[in-house]
Enzyme design. Structure first.
Site, PDB file in Angstrom:
ATOM      1  N   HIS A 189     -19.121  16.912   0.182  1.00 30.14           N
ATOM      2  CA  HIS A 189     -18.210  17.880  -0.417  1.00 30.14           C
ATOM      3  C   HIS A 189     -18.999  19.039  -1.023  1.00 30.14           C
ATOM      4  O   HIS A 189     -20.054  18.825  -1.638  1.00 30.14           O
ATOM      5  CB  HIS A 189     -17.430  17.233  -1.567  1.00 30.14           C
ATOM      6  N   HIS A 226     -12.077   7.650  -8.922  1.00 28.55           N
ATOM      7  CA  HIS A 226     -11.128   8.730  -9.211  1.00 28.55           C
ATOM      8  C   HIS A 226      -9.991   8.703  -8.195  1.00 28.55           C
ATOM      9  O   HIS A 226     -10.035   7.943  -7.225  1.00 28.55           O
ATOM     10  CB  HIS A 226     -11.825  10.105  -9.176  1.00 28.55           C
ATOM     11  N   TYR A 230     -13.863   9.548   4.493  1.00 27.52           N
ATOM     12  CA  TYR A 230     -12.431   9.311   4.289  1.00 27.52           C
ATOM     13  C   TYR A 230     -11.864   8.507   5.439  1.00 27.52           C
ATOM     14  O   TYR A 230     -12.172   8.769   6.599  1.00 27.52           O
ATOM     15  CB  TYR A 230     -11.665  10.636   4.197  1.00 27.52           C
ATOM     16  N   GLU A 278     -11.257   6.810  -0.001  1.00 30.54           N
ATOM     17  CA  GLU A 278     -12.579   7.445   0.071  1.00 30.54           C
ATOM     18  C   GLU A 278     -13.605   6.477  -0.499  1.00 30.54           C
ATOM     19  O   GLU A 278     -13.329   5.784  -1.488  1.00 30.54           O
ATOM     20  CB  GLU A 278     -12.601   8.735  -0.751  1.00 30.54           C
ATOM     21  N   HIS A 301      -5.633  10.536  -2.168  1.00 30.02           N
ATOM     22  CA  HIS A 301      -6.551   9.415  -1.942  1.00 30.02           C
ATOM     23  C   HIS A 301      -6.974   8.755  -3.246  1.00 30.02           C
ATOM     24  O   HIS A 301      -6.910   9.349  -4.316  1.00 30.02           O
ATOM     25  CB  HIS A 301      -7.803   9.850  -1.159  1.00 30.02           C
TER      26      HIS A 301
HETATM   27 FE   LIG Z   1     -12.330  12.105  -3.863  1.00 29.50          FE
END
Ligand SMILES: [Fe+2]
Length: 311
Positions: free
Chosen positions: A249, A155, A258, A268, A217
Site C-alpha cells: 500500500h 484493523h 487481499y 487482508e 475488509h
Molecule cells: Fe487494511
C-alpha cells in the site's frame, strides 16, 4: 501519549453464508484458533498472540457483511467518561450488561454516522497466548502458529456515508489521529480516512460509499513480509479467491494481500508500515495518485478493490 482510552480493535462480528465453509477458511486455512461455539451457533476465533478470549465472531446468515465491530478500552472508568461524550456528540448509546456478549464485561453500543454498529468494552476474559506470563519465552509449542501465521486482529476498513462525521467522532471524542486521507483531487471531498489511536498507521478506516453500513475488509497482522508470501502460497494452494496479490500500500506502507472468504467477505493479511506518533502530520493522497496510494508496486487502480463490499 501513553496508550489509554480506546486501545485497539478487539472484536469483529462477521456474517457468513455457510458456517462449515467459514470454519474451514478462518480456522484450518488461515490458522485462527476456534475457541467457542455459543448457544446461538456463533463461532468464536482468536489469533495466537492475543491474550483475550476471541477477536472474531462468525454468525451464519442469509447475507454476508459485518454485524458490528468493538474496540477494547483501557478500563471501566473510560466507559463512564465516554458515554456522556458520545451522547453529546449526538448519538444514542445503548448499555449492554456484562455477560450478554460471552466472556465480556458490559458494553456501550451506538450507530456511527457511516452506518456501522460500534461497541466499546473494557473487559474480556483473557486466556493467554499459550506462553504464560512468567518467563514466557518467545515461541509457542508446535502447531500454535499455523496456517497463515496470523499474530493478531489489526484493523477494519468500513464503507459508508458521512465518513467525515464518523471520523470526527473518532478524533474529537475518542482522541484518534487522522493519519492519512484520500481526497478527490478536484472537489477535495474525503474518499477514505485512516485513523490511529496507537503507533500503528491506522486502527480503523472509512471509505466513502453511496450506502451506509458496508464492510470492505477485516485485516490481520503477520510477523513478517515473508509471511505475506507464505500466506499467498497457501491462498493459491487452497484456491482461495484473490482480490489483490502481494503488493505494498502507498497509504500506511503495509505489505498486503487481499482475498475473499467463502461468503465473499474480503480479508487482508499484511505486515509492516511506518510508526505513527501523535505529532506525525496527516498524510494526504489525492485521486491523481489513486493507483500509487492503493497499490504502490504497480500503481494499478483496481476496480474490484474500490467497488466490491459486503453488508
Ligand atoms: Fe487494511
Amino acid at each position: 501519549m501513553a496508550l489509554r482510552g480506546l486501545l485497539r480493535l478487539g472484536e469483529v462480528a462477521v456474517r457468513v453464508l455457510d458456517m462449515g465453509e467459514a470454519r474451514e477458511h478462518y480456522g484450518k486455512r488461515m490458522g485462527l484458533h476456534e475457541v467457542m461455539t455459543d448457544a446461538a451457533g456463533q463461532v468464536y476465533f482468536k489469533a495466537w498472540d492475543e491474550h483475550d478470549h476471541h477477536c472474531l465472531v462468525l454468525r451464519e446468515a442469509d447475507s454476508s457483511g459485518m454485524d458490528y465491530f468493538a474496540f477494547k478500552v483501557f478500563d471501566d472508568a473510560t466507559l463512564d467518561e465516554l458515554e456522556p461524550k458520545i451522547r453529546a456528540f449526538g448519538l444514542q448509546v445503548e448499555r449492554i450488561a456484562a455477560g450478554v456478549y460471552p466472556k465480556s464485561g458490559r458494553r456501550l453500543q451506538f450507530m456511527l454516522p457511516s452506518g456501522h454498529l460500534m461497541q466499546l468494552y473494557a473487559h474480556k476474559e483473557q486466556i493467554g497466548n499459550s506462553l504464560g506470563v512468567r518467563n514466557p519465552g518467545v515461541l509457542p509449542d508446535e502447531g500454535v502458529i499455523r496456517g497463515f501465521r496470523i499474530n493478531r486482529l489489526d484493523h477494519a476498513l468500513l464503507g459508508g456515508v458521512n465518513i467525515d462525521e464518523s471520523a470526527r467522532l473518532f478524533r474529537e471524542v475518542f482522541g484518534f489521529d487522522l493519519s492519512e486521507r484520500l481526497i478527490d483531487a478536484e472537489g477535495g471531498q474525503s474518499l477514505a480516512l485512516f485513523l490511529s489511536c496507537s503507533t500503528k498507521p491506522h486502527d480503523i478506516a472509512f471509505v466513502l460509499q453511496p450506502t451506509p453500513g458496508r464492510f470492505h475488509h477485516v485485516s490481520f497482522l503477520l510477523e513478517s513480509e515473508s509471511d505475506v508470501i507464505h500466506a499467498a502460497d497457501l491462498i493459491g494452494k487452497y484456491r482461495i479467491p484473490v482480490d489483490v496479490g502481494p503488493n505494498r500500500h502507498g497509504v500506511t506502507r503495509g505489505m498486503t494481500i487481499y482475498f475473499f472468504d467463502p461468503s465473499g467477505n474480503r480479508n487482508e493479511v499484511f505486515s509492516g508500515g511506518y510508526v505513527h506518533y501523535p505529532d506525525t502530520p496527516t498524510l494526504t493522497w489525492d485521486t491523481t495518485e489513486l493507483g500509487h496510494a492503493t497499490f504502490a508496486q504497480d500503481n494499478v487502480v483496481r476496480e474490484s478493490f474500490l467497488t466490491v463490499l459486503t453488508g
